[in-house]
Motif scaffolding. Structure first.
Motif, PDB file in Angstrom:
ATOM      1  N   LEU A   9     -13.320  44.210  84.158  1.00 33.93           N
ATOM      2  CA  LEU A   9     -12.370  44.933  84.996  1.00 33.93           C
ATOM      3  C   LEU A   9     -12.020  44.133  86.246  1.00 33.93           C
ATOM      4  O   LEU A   9     -10.869  44.107  86.682  1.00 33.93           O
ATOM      5  CB  LEU A   9     -12.928  46.307  85.372  1.00 33.93           C
ATOM      6  N   SER A  10     -13.006  43.461  86.822  1.00 33.57           N
ATOM      7  CA  SER A  10     -12.759  42.625  87.991  1.00 33.57           C
ATOM      8  C   SER A  10     -11.790  41.499  87.638  1.00 33.57           C
ATOM      9  O   SER A  10     -10.851  41.214  88.390  1.00 33.57           O
ATOM     10  CB  SER A  10     -14.076  42.056  88.513  1.00 33.57           C
ATOM     11  N   HIS A  11     -12.006  40.870  86.496  1.00 31.76           N
ATOM     12  CA  HIS A  11     -11.124  39.790  86.048  1.00 31.76           C
ATOM     13  C   HIS A  11      -9.704  40.318  85.840  1.00 31.76           C
ATOM     14  O   HIS A  11      -8.730  39.690  86.258  1.00 31.76           O
ATOM     15  CB  HIS A  11     -11.671  39.193  84.751  1.00 31.76           C
ATOM     16  N   ARG A  12      -9.580  41.485  85.223  1.00 35.88           N
ATOM     17  CA  ARG A  12      -8.252  42.065  84.988  1.00 35.88           C
ATOM     18  C   ARG A  12      -7.566  42.430  86.294  1.00 35.88           C
ATOM     19  O   ARG A  12      -6.369  42.225  86.447  1.00 35.88           O
ATOM     20  CB  ARG A  12      -8.363  43.301  84.095  1.00 35.88           C
ATOM     21  N   ALA A  53      -3.269  41.382  90.168  1.00 35.87           N
ATOM     22  CA  ALA A  53      -2.871  41.065  91.542  1.00 35.87           C
ATOM     23  C   ALA A  53      -2.052  39.779  91.572  1.00 35.87           C
ATOM     24  O   ALA A  53      -1.042  39.684  92.276  1.00 35.87           O
ATOM     25  CB  ALA A  53      -4.103  40.945  92.431  1.00 35.87           C
ATOM     26  N   LYS A  54      -2.459  38.796  90.783  1.00 36.67           N
ATOM     27  CA  LYS A  54      -1.716  37.540  90.716  1.00 36.67           C
ATOM     28  C   LYS A  54      -0.332  37.770  90.122  1.00 36.67           C
ATOM     29  O   LYS A  54       0.666  37.252  90.630  1.00 36.67           O
ATOM     30  CB  LYS A  54      -2.502  36.537  89.880  1.00 36.67           C
ATOM     31  N   LEU A  55      -0.256  38.559  89.067  1.00 34.94           N
ATOM     32  CA  LEU A  55       1.031  38.879  88.454  1.00 34.94           C
ATOM     33  C   LEU A  55       1.928  39.602  89.447  1.00 34.94           C
ATOM     34  O   LEU A  55       3.108  39.276  89.582  1.00 34.94           O
ATOM     35  CB  LEU A  55       0.824  39.734  87.204  1.00 34.94           C
ATOM     36  N   LYS A  56       1.373  40.574  90.160  1.00 40.18           N
ATOM     37  CA  LYS A  56       2.160  41.312  91.158  1.00 40.18           C
ATOM     38  C   LYS A  56       2.692  40.374  92.227  1.00 40.18           C
ATOM     39  O   LYS A  56       3.841  40.471  92.638  1.00 40.18           O
ATOM     40  CB  LYS A  56       1.328  42.417  91.797  1.00 40.18           C
TER      41      LYS A  56
END
Length: 72
Positions: free
Chosen positions: A53-56, A61-64
Motif C-alpha cells: 500500500l505504501s508503494h502504491r 502521488a507521483k502520477l498526480k
C-alpha cells in the motif's frame, strides 16, 4: 484465491509460500486467502500488505504530480 495455503507445511515450505505471496502483493496483485494459522503469519502478511500500500500511495502521488503539470 488461496484456501489454507500453509496447511500441513513445515516451516521452510511455509516461508517459501509466504515469500511467493509477498512477491505477488509487491507486484500489485490482490491475494485472498483463508487461514487458521497463528497470528504471526497474519502479522507477516500484514507487513507485506502495508509495504504494498505504501508503494502504491507513492506511485499515485507521483502520477498526480505529473497530471497536475499537464495543461488544461
Amino acid at each position: 484465491m488461496l484456501d489454507e495455503p500453509l496447511a500441513a507445511l513445515d516451516t521452510d515450505a511455509a516461508d517459501r509460500v509466504l515469500s511467493l505471496i509477498d512477491a505477488r502483493l509487491s507486484a500489485g496483485a490482490v491475494v485472498v486467502m483463508t487461514s487458521h494459522q497463528p497470528f504471526t503469519v497474519a502479522a507477516e502478511l500484514g507487513e507485506a500488505v502495508k509495504n504494498t500500500l505504501s508503494h502504491r500511495a507513492k506511485a499515485l502521488a507521483k502520477l498526480k504530480s505529473h497530471l497536475d503539470r499537464l495543461p488544461d
